[in-house]
Every structure is written in C-alpha cells, then in structure tokens.
Design a protein around this motif. Structure first.
Motif: not given
Length: 194
Positions: A111-118
């Motif tokens: 959740r904390l890094h969801i934008e980076q993962i996406k």
C-alpha cells in the motif's frame, strides 16, 4: 508507519481455477502455480483496460521486482512482487472471487509503495510490447533477452495487442541485468537466479 489513502484501485486476489485450466503448466511453464494453491497476486487495473496480476513470491533473486524490506519474511527470504511473472487478464473469469491472504507487513508495504509498483510494472510491460511492435531498435536484442527471458509476457501477446510479425521475435529470452531498460528502479532486487 503512515499508510496513505490509495490513489487507485487494486486488490490482493488469486487467479481462478479456470485460469489454470486454460493456461496449463505443461504449455505455460513460466506461469507460477504452487502444488496445493495458486500464488496470491496484486491485481491492478491498467490504463489500457486489462488487469495486471503480479504474484507475491517468497524468493526473488533478480532485479525486475518490487522487493519488500520491512517484513520478517523479506529479511530472511528476499520476498517481493515479481514483474517477470506478471499475468495479463482481460476476462474476469480468471480472477478468483475470494481474497488472498498475504503477510500483513508486506500488504502495508504494498500500500505504501503502490504507485511505484504500478508505474514500474506497467513500464516493464510497455517496454516489452514496444520492443515487439518494433518501437525499440532490434539492436537491443541482447539487453531485451536478458530482461525478458523468463517472463510470462510472451503468453499474452493477444491481450497486449502485439501483432504477429516474422520480423519481430515471438519468443522472449533472460532477466539479469538492465533495470533502466525494463523501467525498474527504486526498491529492486539484485541478480537473476532460477
């Protein structure tokens, strides 16, 4: 730890039994499946309209992944989300209705890094598709082969709208090296191991 409000939709799910019937391991060897159960996957909606399923894995020894750092499991086993084993889904029958269970610390880190993962997973997919459409020079064959040799994306050309062409390789080869070419940066693992 502060968990941000999620900027877009995602879920943690399993692939359905129907998916594994339609994509049997005998024909699709790079798609992950445990003997007793499917892998838990992070399911993201792509801006292209398909779903991206990224499996949670206990052991990742290559650079094309989001590696967890804060869970007890990650400190022992190099766990993370493996971009090389992404599954592309256009049909909801391939997504199980039941939620998958993942380590709580790894869920929070997701959740904390969801934008980076996406962003990194989409860039990994986009670079693969661009190469096959001839938008990345074929002089980069060796780099491409290092990055995508064990990738599951070779099974999803139809979903990725990659045309069949005799001039463009249809099978893809390896993953070991160039993060920039695959669009990976940040919290990424080190060397490719099988």
């Amino acid at each position: 730890m502060h968990i941000p409000i999620d900027p877009f939709d995602y879920q943690i799910l399993n692939l359905s039994q129907q998916f594994y019937l339609d994509y049997p391991h005998t024909l699709y060897k790079e798609i992950l499946k445990k003997k007793a159960r499917p892998y838990a996957c992070l399911l993201l909606q792509s801006h292209y309209g398909y779903f991206i399923c990224i499996p949670y894995r206990s052991h990742i020894n290559h650079t094309y992944a989001f590696r967890f750092k804060k869970s007890a499991r990650s400190r022992k086993m190099k766990s993370g989300l493996d971009y090389t084993k992404i599954v592309i889904i256009n049909d909801l029958k391939y997504i199980s209705a039941s939620n998958a269970i993942v380590d709580k610390d790894e869920f929070n880190e997701t959740r904390l890094h969801i934008e980076q993962i996406k962003n990194n997973s989409q860039k990994y997919i986009d670079n693969y598709a661009r190469y096959h459409r001839g938008e990345i020079p074929l002089s980069d064959n060796r780099k491409f082969e290092r990055i995508y040799q064990y990738s599951t994306l070779k099974y999803f050309h139809h979903e990725l709208l990659i045309p069949t062409s005799p001039d463009i390789p249809s099978e893809v080869p390896s993953l070991s090296g160039d993060r920039e070419a695959a669009g990976c940066n940040g919290n990424i693992a080190d060397s490719h191991g099988r």
